[in-house]
Design an enzyme around this catalytic site. Structure first.
Site, PDB file in Angstrom:
ATOM      1  N   ASP A 260       1.000  -1.154   0.203  1.00  0.00           N
ATOM      2  CA  ASP A 260       0.067   0.054   0.045  1.00  0.00           C
ATOM      3  C   ASP A 260       0.764   1.407   0.066  1.00  0.00           C
ATOM      4  O   ASP A 260       0.823   2.111  -0.678  1.00  0.00           O
ATOM      5  CB  ASP A 260      -0.965   0.042   1.420  1.00  0.00           C
ATOM      6  CG  ASP A 260      -2.045  -0.936   1.162  1.00  0.00           C
ATOM      7  OD1 ASP A 260      -1.923  -1.832   0.185  1.00  0.00           O
ATOM      8  OD2 ASP A 260      -3.128  -0.847   1.992  1.00  0.00           O
TER       9      ASP A 260
ATOM     10  N   ARG B 120      -0.064   4.843  17.221  1.00  0.00           N
ATOM     11  CA  ARG B 120      -0.265   6.098  16.310  1.00  0.00           C
ATOM     12  C   ARG B 120      -0.088   7.200  16.658  1.00  0.00           C
ATOM     13  O   ARG B 120       0.367   7.992  15.793  1.00  0.00           O
ATOM     14  CB  ARG B 120      -1.734   5.948  15.704  1.00  0.00           C
ATOM     15  CG  ARG B 120      -2.315   4.545  15.064  1.00  0.00           C
ATOM     16  CD  ARG B 120      -1.197   4.215  14.135  1.00  0.00           C
ATOM     17  NE  ARG B 120      -1.847   3.047  13.315  1.00  0.00           N
ATOM     18  CZ  ARG B 120      -1.056   1.933  13.044  1.00  0.00           C
ATOM     19  NH1 ARG B 120       0.264   2.147  13.617  1.00  0.00           N
ATOM     20  NH2 ARG B 120      -1.245   0.797  12.234  1.00  0.00           N
TER      21      ARG B 120
ATOM     22  N   ASP C 287      -7.671   4.336  11.855  1.00  0.00           N
ATOM     23  CA  ASP C 287      -6.302   4.871  11.789  1.00  0.00           C
ATOM     24  C   ASP C 287      -6.166   6.276  11.184  1.00  0.00           C
ATOM     25  O   ASP C 287      -5.227   6.995  11.534  1.00  0.00           O
ATOM     26  CB  ASP C 287      -5.332   3.974  11.193  1.00  0.00           C
ATOM     27  CG  ASP C 287      -4.665   2.978  12.088  1.00  0.00           C
ATOM     28  OD1 ASP C 287      -4.542   2.987  13.477  1.00  0.00           O
ATOM     29  OD2 ASP C 287      -4.024   1.864  11.654  1.00  0.00           O
TER      30      ASP C 287
ATOM     31  N   SER D 229      -4.802  -9.199   7.509  1.00  0.00           N
ATOM     32  CA  SER D 229      -3.800  -8.107   7.712  1.00  0.00           C
ATOM     33  C   SER D 229      -3.252  -7.957   9.079  1.00  0.00           C
ATOM     34  O   SER D 229      -3.969  -8.406  10.037  1.00  0.00           O
ATOM     35  CB  SER D 229      -4.447  -6.505   7.029  1.00  0.00           C
ATOM     36  OG  SER D 229      -5.393  -6.415   8.043  1.00  0.00           O
TER      37      SER D 229
END
Length: 402
Positions: free
Chosen positions: A17, A97, A126, A178
């Site tokens: 990605d 994050r 996210d 994932s």
């Protein structure tokens, strides 16, 4: 495309990605892109990440070692507060994050960039966590979220784009899920896990053995705390990152820390996630146990009433909000007396506190003993009970009169 953008800093992992995003940003904006990768404890070949970033078109690849900062300034504060989301989730991704996004903003300022970008999709949490941090720390930066504006909306299209632009894609069997990893946990979502009836395959797990295959003999450890933070295991002083890594090893070897849950995302949908948090599970268990002898009862009640709101702020991305700062000060004030040692038994997926001691312990054997004592007058309890029952007594008398 915005004409006033001169340089972009991309949160980059080296995966499909963000590799596609890196090339796409260069093509669409025609400006230099700095690829920033954060080491928060994931297993990664950083030399390969750097080389791939440069080969894909980055002006520069910056890899920041954030492991100590992540544990010291994000994980430990959350665990001082016993943060837990919806009764189960120890917030492994949520806590990583803000430290990543904060470093990204710092790099953007240092590199003279006027835009930041990330690879989060428009469906998940996210995107919110990254962008709330950007806006809280430097609202002048332009935010580019490719997944919300491009037409590469499938893995097939991403692969085709990668092939067209000669972006190397590993020729390996695609994982049917994932994952996201850091020092606190690893998460698994999507793919075969999207059906909440499907049991996770044992081969998926990375940080822990299954409880069934864990040793039959328990492992005993002693954890020392100071101000609510763990500082030593079995008498050995460890840095925050080394502490969490050691706990991960101990917990993983004993099948501790697996979680399978359906959670409520901030954007509104429910999502099934499977997590491994061996070290964090041990840490929270030990910390709460030490609090049972070092925290006043009423302080604990008030603090515990704030945990759901505190955890929600972390999950939703409001780490740098005013209300978070207020709650953190409150949580930390309650931790001033949380000093001492907890002895734990780790056995087949279980973390069992079996001993605790502290110089500031509020537990006094002379008061609690079942043997004869000289400090407590048992007859006082009669008046205490009658006064607490007074409203119940009056209610009963009124109802009887009716």
């Amino acid at each position: 495309m915005a004409a006033n953008i001169n340089k972009i800093v991309l949160a980059y992992s080296g995966g499909l990605d963000t590799s596609v995003i890196l090339k796409w940003l260069r093509e669409e904006y025609q400006v230099p892109v700095v690829a920033f990768a954060a080491d928060v404890g994931q297993e990664e070949d950083w030399d390969k990440v750097r080389a791939k970033g440069m080969a894909t078109g980055a002006e520069k690849v910056i890899i920041s070692d954030l492991r100590e900062e992540f544990v010291r300034d994000y994980v430990f504060p959350a665990f001082r507060a016993n943060a837990i989301y919806e009764g189960s989730y120890l917030l492994g991704t949520s806590l990583a994050r803000p430290v990543i996004a904060r470093e990204q903003v710092r790099i953007a300022e240092a590199e003279g960039a006027d835009a930041v970008s990330h690879g989060a999709t428009g469906k998940g949490n996210d995107q919110v966590r990254f962008e709330l941090t950007y806006l809280a720390l430097n609202p002048r930066l332009t935010i580019i979220a490719p997944w919300r504006i491009w037409d590469l909306n499938s893995r097939t299209k991403l692969m085709a784009y990668a092939e067209k632009h000669a972006i190397p894609v590993p020729v390996t069997k695609e994982k049917p899920y994932s994952s996201d990893e850091n020092l606190l946990h690893i998460s698994f979502e999507g793919g075969i896990l999207e059906d909440p009836w499907n049991e996770p395959e044992e081969s998926m797990f990375k940080l822990s053995v299954s409880p069934e295959k864990a040793p039959d003999t328990p492992t005993y450890i002693e954890m020392e705390f100071a101000g609510g933070n763990p500082v030593a295991i079995n008498g050995e002083k460890l840095s925050p990152a080394a502490m969490l890594a050691r706990l991960n090893t101990l917990g993983g070897a004993n099948g501790i820390g697996r979680l399978d849950m359906v959670e409520n995302r901030f954007v509104g949908m429910k999502s099934r996630g499977v997590y491994e948090t061996p070290g964090g599970t041990i840490l929270r268990c030990a910390h709460r146990d030490l609090e049972t002898i070092t925290l006043d009862r009423e302080v604990m009640k008030i603090r515990d009433s704030l945990i759901p709101r505190y955890a929600e702020l972390i999950y939703n991305g409001f780490w740098f909000s005013p209300e978070m700062k207020l709650l953190q000060r409150t949580m930390d004030n309650a931790q001033e007396t949380v000093n001492g040692v907890v002895r734990l038994k780790l056995i087949k997926g279980n973390c069992i506190p079996v001993g605790r001691k502290s110089d500031q312990s509020l537990y006094q054997e002379s008061f609690a003993t079942f043997e004869e004592d000289q400090v407590y007058t048992q007859s006082d309890a009669g008046g205490f009970i009658r006064l607490n029952a007074l409203r119940l007594t009056i209610q009963a008398l009124v109802e009887k009169k009716r």
